[in-house]
Design an enzyme around this catalytic site. Structure first.
Site, short mmCIF file in Angstrom:
data_model
loop_
_atom_site.label_atom_id
_atom_site.label_comp_id
_atom_site.label_asym_id
_atom_site.label_seq_id
_atom_site.Cartn_x
_atom_site.Cartn_y
_atom_site.Cartn_z
N ASP A 107 44.44 62.41 28.04
CA ASP A 107 45.48 61.73 27.27
C ASP A 107 45.22 60.23 27.36
O ASP A 107 44.81 59.73 28.41
CB ASP A 107 46.87 62.06 27.81
CG ASP A 107 47.97 61.79 26.80
OD1 ASP A 107 48.53 62.77 26.26
OD2 ASP A 107 48.27 60.61 26.53
N ARG A 119 51.05 58.88 31.68
CA ARG A 119 51.17 60.34 31.58
C ARG A 119 50.18 61.01 32.55
O ARG A 119 50.54 61.98 33.24
CB ARG A 119 50.90 60.78 30.14
CG ARG A 119 50.88 62.29 29.90
CD ARG A 119 52.22 62.92 30.17
NE ARG A 119 52.31 64.26 29.60
CZ ARG A 119 53.18 65.17 29.97
NH1 ARG A 119 54.08 64.89 30.92
NH2 ARG A 119 53.22 66.35 29.39
N THR A 135 51.12 65.10 14.75
CA THR A 135 50.87 64.75 13.34
C THR A 135 52.22 64.44 12.70
O THR A 135 52.85 65.30 12.09
CB THR A 135 50.18 65.92 12.59
OG1 THR A 135 50.83 67.16 12.95
CG2 THR A 135 48.72 66.00 12.95
N THR A 138 49.31 70.45 13.57
CA THR A 138 49.75 70.93 12.26
C THR A 138 49.31 69.97 11.17
O THR A 138 49.57 68.76 11.24
CB THR A 138 51.28 71.08 12.23
OG1 THR A 138 51.68 71.97 13.27
CG2 THR A 138 51.73 71.63 10.89
N CYS A 169 58.39 69.46 14.06
CA CYS A 169 57.84 70.55 13.23
C CYS A 169 58.63 70.76 11.95
O CYS A 169 58.19 70.42 10.86
CB CYS A 169 57.81 71.85 14.03
SG CYS A 169 56.53 71.91 15.29
N ARG A 177 61.77 63.25 19.52
CA ARG A 177 60.98 63.02 18.32
C ARG A 177 61.73 63.43 17.05
O ARG A 177 62.18 64.56 16.92
CB ARG A 177 59.66 63.78 18.40
CG ARG A 177 58.67 63.22 19.41
CD ARG A 177 57.45 64.09 19.52
NE ARG A 177 57.77 65.42 20.04
CZ ARG A 177 56.89 66.41 20.14
NH1 ARG A 177 55.65 66.22 19.73
NH2 ARG A 177 57.25 67.57 20.64
#
Length: 435
Positions: free
Chosen positions: A45, A50, A96, A131, A271, A342
């Site tokens: 990453d 992180r 994405t 995605t 999503c 998000r």
């Protein structure tokens, strides 16, 4: 790669392959942990904090428990690209998102592909999980790797696509228990990718006919959910105008065996509220205007404004001064029992309240106050004050809120207040408004 070679790729002794997972978020980390229980795996990453967190045995996303991290004895972590050179299978799990104009933002994917181009070798395989719209892997990502590496696709290196199906906060449907769609750039690679995932996916795999089929399958999964929720939201708007309780209607309709159990609400996250725009972007580039998908998106994107308009009307009916009123918004995460912020559509409610010059406090014990401030310029209150608010909006169905109960929740309000149970958590007579 080690083992028997077919068309330049390895088809046997998969246990000897060294994996690198690119991106250690909600998707990448659980995947890296599962592979890391069985084979040498490097988790990469670009966020050094992180990596430090994971090396310390902690995961702030709460997707992987500390004991699970310890079980991944073959997993190492790094933010140094050079440390991935020994890997020969790369799995890309970067986000994405969409930009401010609701267009696909492939920046993280392109940057990951650029990094891979610097280290990829002959015979290596790159598997994308992010995605995208159908065609993006081979039209956008692979040319970047070719340009930087100087290698030729399907001759020197190969690709696969296996869309992620992670459901943040869901402790029942985990990466290993959700059937996995797989694909590859050649029949041999397709077999390799499918066999690789079969080593960790107990639910089994489905080998798609091509990378584009796998890409399309992923993007329509969430488009279908988006449209079903949009229908419920539109029905809620209609039933509210008729004075009919939407939840009561859905319970009655749900007694039929084939009625789908969708509910109205805010549609956010990485999503469902994003993926349809990838498909519509591709459709528009081909000269087709997707009417139904975009109509669903308009309805769902407008629900924050609708919720606030309903709240304001209820406040006026109770003779509560709207301008300068104090409202408590319970929940900021995009879904229940999850710290993920998000694309949370609760932000739309906060923006709309601000348009009415209403002061909003946010209370969410799940989310990081620092992240809320950084992403939305919101500082959640550590604990709501009693008898303080003109209105309360229950926006996210966290377990703590359910256990608190409607009566305790209403104690945050003044003697005369409006309680909007956006998620229909409690019975109709315990709130003033439900969606």
């Amino acid at each position: 790669m080690t083992g028997q070679q077919t068309n330049g790729i390895n088809t046997t002794q998969q246990q000897n392959n060294k994996l690198a997972i690119i991106g250690l978020g909600y998707v990448g980390l659980p995947l890296a942990v599962e592979f890391g229980k069985k084979r040498p795996t490097i988790g990469f990453d670009i966020n050094a904090n992180r990596i430090a967190e994971l090396k310390n045995g902690q995961d702030h996303t709460l997707e992987v428990a500390p004991d699970e991290l310890q079980q991944a004895s073959h997993l190492t972590y790094t933010d140094q690209l050079d440390e991935l050179r020994d890997a020969n299978v790369f799995i890309v799990t970067v986000p994405t998102p969409i930009d401010a104009h609701k267009r696909p933002d492939l920046t993280p994917l392109i940057k990951a592909s650029e990094n891979l181009g610097k280290i990829i070798k002959r015979g290596d395989i790159v598997i994308y999980e992010s995605t995208v719209y159908p065609g993006a892997t081979e039209e956008e990502c692979i040319p970047v790797i070719e340009r930087i590496s100087g290698l030729t696709y399907n001759q020197d290196f190969y690709a696969g696509y296996s869309p992620e199906r992670i459901n943040p906060g869901d402790k029942e449907h985990r990466v290993t228990t959700i059937k996995k769609v797989t694909s590859g750039s050649t029949p041999e690679v397709a077999d390799f990718v499918d066999n690789l995932y079969q080593t960790i996916i107990t639910a089994g795999t489905h080998k798609a006919e091509s990378i584009q089929v796998a890409e399309a399958a992923k993007v329509i999964e969430n488009t279908q959910r988006d449209l079903n929720i949009a229908l419920m939201n539109e029905l809620a708007i209609i039933f509210n105008r008729m004075g009919i309780d939407t939840e009561a209607v859905l319970r009655a309709a749900g007694t039929k065996w084939n009625f789908l159990p969708f509910r109205p609400g805010l549609v956010g996250g990485h999503c469902i509220g994003v993926d349809p725009y990838y498909l519509t972007h591709k459709a528009q580039s081909l000269g087709y205007q997707p009417e139904v998908i975009l109509a669903g998106r308009r309805i769902n994107d407008g629900m924050g404004a609708y919720v606030v308009s309903q709240l304001v009307k209820a406040m006026v009916k109770k003779r509560i001064q709207v301008e300068g009123a104090k409202v408590l918004v319970m929940g900021l995460a995009f879904k229940e029992n999850c710290p993920d912020l998000r694309n949370t559509r609760v932000a739309d409610i906060l923006d709309e309240l601000n348009e009415y010059h209403i002061q909003a406090d946010v209370y969410d014990p799940w989310v990081s106050a620092e992240e809320a401030q950084r992403e939305y310029e919101v500082t959640p209150v550590p604990e709501p004050a009693a008898n303080h608010y003109d209105a309360i909006i229950l926006a996210v169905d966290h377990q703590q809120f359910r256990e608190m109960g409607a009566l305790a929740m209403r104690k945050f309000g003044k003697l005369n207040h409006v309680f909007y149970d956006l998620k229909s958590v409690f019975s109709a007579n315990e709130s003033d408004l439900r969606l």
